[in-house]
Design an enzyme around this catalytic site. Sequence first.
Site, PDB file in Angstrom:
ATOM      1  N   ALA A   1      17.031 -13.751  37.682  1.00 27.32           N
ATOM      2  CA  ALA A   1      16.229 -12.798  38.443  1.00 27.32           C
ATOM      3  C   ALA A   1      16.034 -13.270  39.878  1.00 27.32           C
ATOM      4  CB  ALA A   1      14.869 -12.595  37.761  1.00 27.32           C
ATOM      5  N   ALA A   2      15.865 -14.581  40.087  1.00 29.74           N
ATOM      6  CA  ALA A   2      15.721 -15.121  41.444  1.00 29.74           C
ATOM      7  C   ALA A   2      16.981 -14.865  42.265  1.00 29.74           C
ATOM      8  CB  ALA A   2      15.403 -16.607  41.387  1.00 29.74           C
TER       9      ALA A   2
ATOM     10  N   ASP B   1       9.721 -10.872  35.517  1.00 27.63           N
ATOM     11  CA  ASP B   1      10.403 -11.940  36.239  1.00 27.63           C
ATOM     12  C   ASP B   1      10.479 -11.638  37.726  1.00 27.63           C
ATOM     13  OD1 ASP B   1      10.757 -12.994  33.735  1.00 27.63           O
ATOM     14  OD2 ASP B   1      12.860 -12.404  33.570  1.00 27.63           O
TER      15      ASP B   1
END
Length: 380
Positions: free
Chosen positions: A113-114, A156
């Site tokens: 997700a980052a 997230d």
Amino acid sequence: MTRYQYHIFAPYRVCPLGAHVDHQHGIVTGFAINKGVDFWFTPNEDGQVHLESWTFDGFVDFDITQASQVKEKHWGDYARGAKYALRKRFILKKGITGVIQGSLPIGGLSSSAAVLVAYVMAFAKANDIELTPMEIVQIASEAEREYIGLNNGILDQSCIVLGKKEGLLFLDCDSNEYRIIKRNPKMPDFEIGIFFSGLTRSLVNSDYNLRVYECKTAAWNMLAYMEQPLKTFDKTFLRDIPRLTFEKTRIAMPQRFARRAEHFYSEYRRVRQGVTAWESGNIELFGKLCFESCESSIHNYECGSPELIAIYEIMRSLPGVYGGRFSGAGFKGACIAIVNPEYKDEIERELTKRYLEKFPEYEKTFKVYFVKPDDGARFI
């Protein structure tokens, strides 16, 4: 290193309370942390995307103006996923040349997700697209669901984008309303321990999606037993069904589905109690609720590898650990804990010793880190 025009830092995230409920529109808590993904890039005019990773092998090349083709099961799929979700809304003409690097092992901290958040921000910047923080969350989440194939909620991405170092993110995944609960001055100092089991995992290939379907099936069971209209599966969420309905119908449904629903409803209660504990500065109660969340993850949600369960059981017994649980989906990955910084050395020493006595095969891959809350994704 080649000089690039822009630098994005997208932090990893931890979720102390609110496990496995975002996809059912539950309520969650989270922190962005001071470890994450760094992405350096320069826009170009020819529409070509050329990416290099200092974490994984190979290069990624594609045309940002063209529709994404079949996934290649390669780290470049995340950049293609970000392009896919953005192209549903905007015309993309400018590409980028860049390099990306992660700062911790993969597993349990939502590194995927980052990475997606970083790519969405980069492609938007290159194409002069202004996005609100929640738009970044929604576009990155859509990329992960529709292109990568992980049926998650927005937990997230929200932690990664909206997190603030001075407080706890409290997010309602139904309304998308959120607030940052600032740390109570009475609360003692804490850090976040991250304990990597040594296993890595892919959520798309784990039981993650299966659990999502089980939760929806539990909701369908309840509606059917109460002779309520059924919605399509994609619009069916446990959040829309009162707990009282669950209490009336739980005995009639297969117990595996009842356990999934029990986790959802009990986690909803724990998040509410945890927010009150956090607001009052009661870190001991907050930690106790984190432990209870993990117990429910093991027994009701039925996730957790032998390695993760071992870490959890060891850290429960250690002084200086207020509370903790599996991080991420809880099938491999890592455990997280809220800890008293004065005990960090003892925690690392005892946990490493006792875990490797049980699983000596992970001697080279088991890792312990201590991190702090941080602000969300940003240009440096």
